[in-house]
Motif scaffolding. Sequence first.
Motif, PDB file in Angstrom:
ATOM      1  N   ASN A 111       0.843  -1.199   0.000  1.00 45.39           N
ATOM      2  CA  ASN A 111       0.000   0.000   0.000  1.00 45.39           C
ATOM      3  C   ASN A 111       0.877   1.248   0.000  1.00 45.39           C
ATOM      4  O   ASN A 111       2.108   1.161  -0.131  1.00 45.39           O
ATOM      5  CB  ASN A 111      -0.976  -0.007   1.181  1.00 45.39           C
ATOM      6  N   SER A 112       0.250   2.398   0.183  1.00 39.52           N
ATOM      7  CA  SER A 112       0.970   3.673   0.123  1.00 39.52           C
ATOM      8  C   SER A 112       1.321   4.220   1.502  1.00 39.52           C
ATOM      9  O   SER A 112       1.587   5.413   1.639  1.00 39.52           O
ATOM     10  CB  SER A 112       0.105   4.706  -0.616  1.00 39.52           C
ATOM     11  N   LEU A 113       1.335   3.351   2.508  1.00 45.25           N
ATOM     12  CA  LEU A 113       1.647   3.794   3.863  1.00 45.25           C
ATOM     13  C   LEU A 113       3.094   3.471   4.221  1.00 45.25           C
ATOM     14  O   LEU A 113       3.575   2.361   3.981  1.00 45.25           O
ATOM     15  CB  LEU A 113       0.717   3.126   4.872  1.00 45.25           C
ATOM     16  N   ASP A 114       3.774   4.453   4.785  1.00 43.20           N
ATOM     17  CA  ASP A 114       5.122   4.254   5.314  1.00 43.20           C
ATOM     18  C   ASP A 114       5.056   3.937   6.798  1.00 43.20           C
ATOM     19  O   ASP A 114       4.131   4.360   7.489  1.00 43.20           O
ATOM     20  CB  ASP A 114       5.962   5.530   5.135  1.00 43.20           C
ATOM     21  N   THR A 143       6.564  -0.691  17.688  1.00 42.43           N
ATOM     22  CA  THR A 143       6.047   0.178  18.737  1.00 42.43           C
ATOM     23  C   THR A 143       6.455   1.634  18.524  1.00 42.43           C
ATOM     24  O   THR A 143       5.843   2.548  19.083  1.00 42.43           O
ATOM     25  CB  THR A 143       6.559  -0.294  20.100  1.00 42.43           C
ATOM     26  N   ASN A 144       7.497   1.854  17.722  1.00 45.82           N
ATOM     27  CA  ASN A 144       8.009   3.200  17.433  1.00 45.82           C
ATOM     28  C   ASN A 144       7.596   3.677  16.044  1.00 45.82           C
ATOM     29  O   ASN A 144       8.204   4.589  15.495  1.00 45.82           O
ATOM     30  CB  ASN A 144       9.540   3.219  17.562  1.00 45.82           C
ATOM     31  N   ALA A 145       6.558   3.077  15.482  1.00 46.86           N
ATOM     32  CA  ALA A 145       6.121   3.446  14.131  1.00 46.86           C
ATOM     33  C   ALA A 145       4.634   3.770  14.137  1.00 46.86           C
ATOM     34  O   ALA A 145       3.884   3.324  15.009  1.00 46.86           O
ATOM     35  CB  ALA A 145       6.385   2.303  13.148  1.00 46.86           C
ATOM     36  N   ALA A 146       4.236   4.563  13.151  1.00 44.55           N
ATOM     37  CA  ALA A 146       2.819   4.854  12.926  1.00 44.55           C
ATOM     38  C   ALA A 146       2.628   5.086  11.435  1.00 44.55           C
ATOM     39  O   ALA A 146       3.533   5.578  10.752  1.00 44.55           O
ATOM     40  CB  ALA A 146       2.367   6.069  13.722  1.00 44.55           C
ATOM     41  N   PRO A 147       1.460   4.721  10.884  1.00 41.75           N
ATOM     42  CA  PRO A 147       1.247   4.863   9.437  1.00 41.75           C
ATOM     43  C   PRO A 147       1.271   6.324   8.999  1.00 41.75           C
ATOM     44  O   PRO A 147       0.597   7.175   9.580  1.00 41.75           O
ATOM     45  CB  PRO A 147      -0.151   4.254   9.225  1.00 41.75           C
ATOM     46  N   GLN A 148       2.062   6.576   7.963  1.00 44.10           N
ATOM     47  CA  GLN A 148       2.118   7.905   7.357  1.00 44.10           C
ATOM     48  C   GLN A 148       2.070   7.770   5.845  1.00 44.10           C
ATOM     49  O   GLN A 148       2.477   6.755   5.289  1.00 44.10           O
ATOM     50  CB  GLN A 148       3.392   8.657   7.762  1.00 44.10           C
ATOM     51  N   SER A 149       1.579   8.815   5.195  1.00 43.54           N
ATOM     52  CA  SER A 149       1.572   8.847   3.738  1.00 43.54           C
ATOM     53  C   SER A 149       3.004   8.713   3.216  1.00 43.54           C
ATOM     54  O   SER A 149       3.947   9.223   3.824  1.00 43.54           O
ATOM     55  CB  SER A 149       0.959  10.159   3.247  1.00 43.54           C
ATOM     56  N   ASP A 150       3.163   8.022   2.088  1.00 45.69           N
ATOM     57  CA  ASP A 150       4.497   7.864   1.514  1.00 45.69           C
ATOM     58  C   ASP A 150       4.905   9.044   0.630  1.00 45.69           C
ATOM     59  O   ASP A 150       5.985   9.065   0.061  1.00 45.69           O
ATOM     60  CB  ASP A 150       4.617   6.559   0.725  1.00 45.69           C
ATOM     61  N   PRO A 244      -7.494   7.904   2.216  1.00 45.99           N
ATOM     62  CA  PRO A 244      -6.836   8.933   1.409  1.00 45.99           C
ATOM     63  C   PRO A 244      -6.211   9.976   2.320  1.00 45.99           C
ATOM     64  O   PRO A 244      -6.893  10.554   3.175  1.00 45.99           O
ATOM     65  CB  PRO A 244      -7.989   9.528   0.584  1.00 45.99           C
ATOM     66  N   LEU A 245      -4.916  10.177   2.189  1.00 44.84           N
ATOM     67  CA  LEU A 245      -4.208  11.131   3.020  1.00 44.84           C
ATOM     68  C   LEU A 245      -3.727  12.297   2.177  1.00 44.84           C
ATOM     69  O   LEU A 245      -3.432  12.134   0.996  1.00 44.84           O
ATOM     70  CB  LEU A 245      -3.017  10.460   3.723  1.00 44.84           C
ATOM     71  N   GLY A 246      -3.637  13.447   2.770  1.00 40.32           N
ATOM     72  CA  GLY A 246      -3.263  14.642   2.032  1.00 40.32           C
ATOM     73  C   GLY A 246      -1.781  14.935   2.134  1.00 40.32           C
ATOM     74  O   GLY A 246      -1.017  14.191   2.748  1.00 40.32           O
ATOM     75  N   PRO A 247      -1.350  16.046   1.553  1.00 39.05           N
ATOM     76  CA  PRO A 247       0.044  16.462   1.654  1.00 39.05           C
ATOM     77  C   PRO A 247       0.365  16.869   3.083  1.00 39.05           C
ATOM     78  O   PRO A 247      -0.501  17.338   3.817  1.00 39.05           O
ATOM     79  CB  PRO A 247       0.136  17.658   0.706  1.00 39.05           C
ATOM     80  N   PHE A 248       1.591  16.656   3.486  1.00 43.38           N
ATOM     81  CA  PHE A 248       1.990  17.011   4.843  1.00 43.38           C
ATOM     82  C   PHE A 248       2.043  18.525   5.003  1.00 43.38           C
ATOM     83  O   PHE A 248       2.628  19.233   4.187  1.00 43.38           O
ATOM     84  CB  PHE A 248       3.362  16.418   5.166  1.00 43.38           C
ATOM     85  N   ARG A 249       1.446  19.001   6.079  1.00 37.65           N
ATOM     86  CA  ARG A 249       1.514  20.416   6.436  1.00 37.65           C
ATOM     87  C   ARG A 249       2.068  20.498   7.855  1.00 37.65           C
ATOM     88  O   ARG A 249       1.553  19.841   8.768  1.00 37.65           O
ATOM     89  CB  ARG A 249       0.120  21.057   6.368  1.00 37.65           C
TER      90      ARG A 249
END
Length: 298
Positions: A111-114, A143-150, A244-249
Amino acid sequence: MEPTDPSPSPPHPRAGGQRRDSFADRTGYEEDFLGPTVPLPLPVRASVETVILPYTHFTVVFRPDRRLAASTAVCIEGGELVEDLPRDDVWEFDPRLAEEQQAGNDVYRNNSLDRGHLVRRLDPVWGTAAVAARANTDTFHYTNAAPQSDVFNQGKQLWQGLENHLLDHAAQFDRRLTVLTGPVLHDSDPPYRGVQVPLRFWKVAAFMQDGALASTAYVLDQSPDLSRDAERALSGAKAGAPPPLGPFRTYQVPVSDVAELTELEFGPLPDVDLMPPFRAPEDRWRRLESFDDIVLQS
């Protein structure tokens, strides 16, 4: 419930015939690292169950109900950072927790999650060669990770470089920082593969300035689109697909706002915030376009 400090599990086999460390010697985050006490950020509500997981130079406050960290805290000794240590990129479960309580590779594959590091890989990597190498490996636990947009954009670049910028600012002092980081865990976060994907992340930095404790706070937003209703945007997600995730702000925000968003306790940090409290509402969250936009003087 109060945070618990679990007893280490017996070592488990690891690829290549090696054995996984028991973590018995991990002392974790030091609350008095700067001199003044900066406590571990814990939930305000006693009903929120957390598990305290010490690693090398950092600690994770983990929420099994969300399969993600509520907060992390790391000590950064800027004068001793080992910057040329190669990446491991081998993510593992922490043996002190049941694997089903952690968001493992099933969440991130195809998928598109980092896997977004909460404690940045380079931050605890200081000290002797052996200690730095152990800290590097410790950051690669789920434990030190969380899903983020790639998607990598300017906002994410700013987020990933905040510690370096703050260390440069602190160079005239002792180049020490404590950095507290985590996802904003909200009940409305969209579900995906057994976890709810956080739409915002927060970071609070503490350091000494002119002999006194100081702090700054930041929020990284990956909401789908701030120009329209987030629920409407998320409702358009395809079944089985990541939200669907947006651009990082990236924003600089008052520490008190992070405390309110997260329902975590930040000790003295809201009172030593360098973000002027009298800013107009439209400037209360300061959108960062470059490091020059950061307020480091009260």
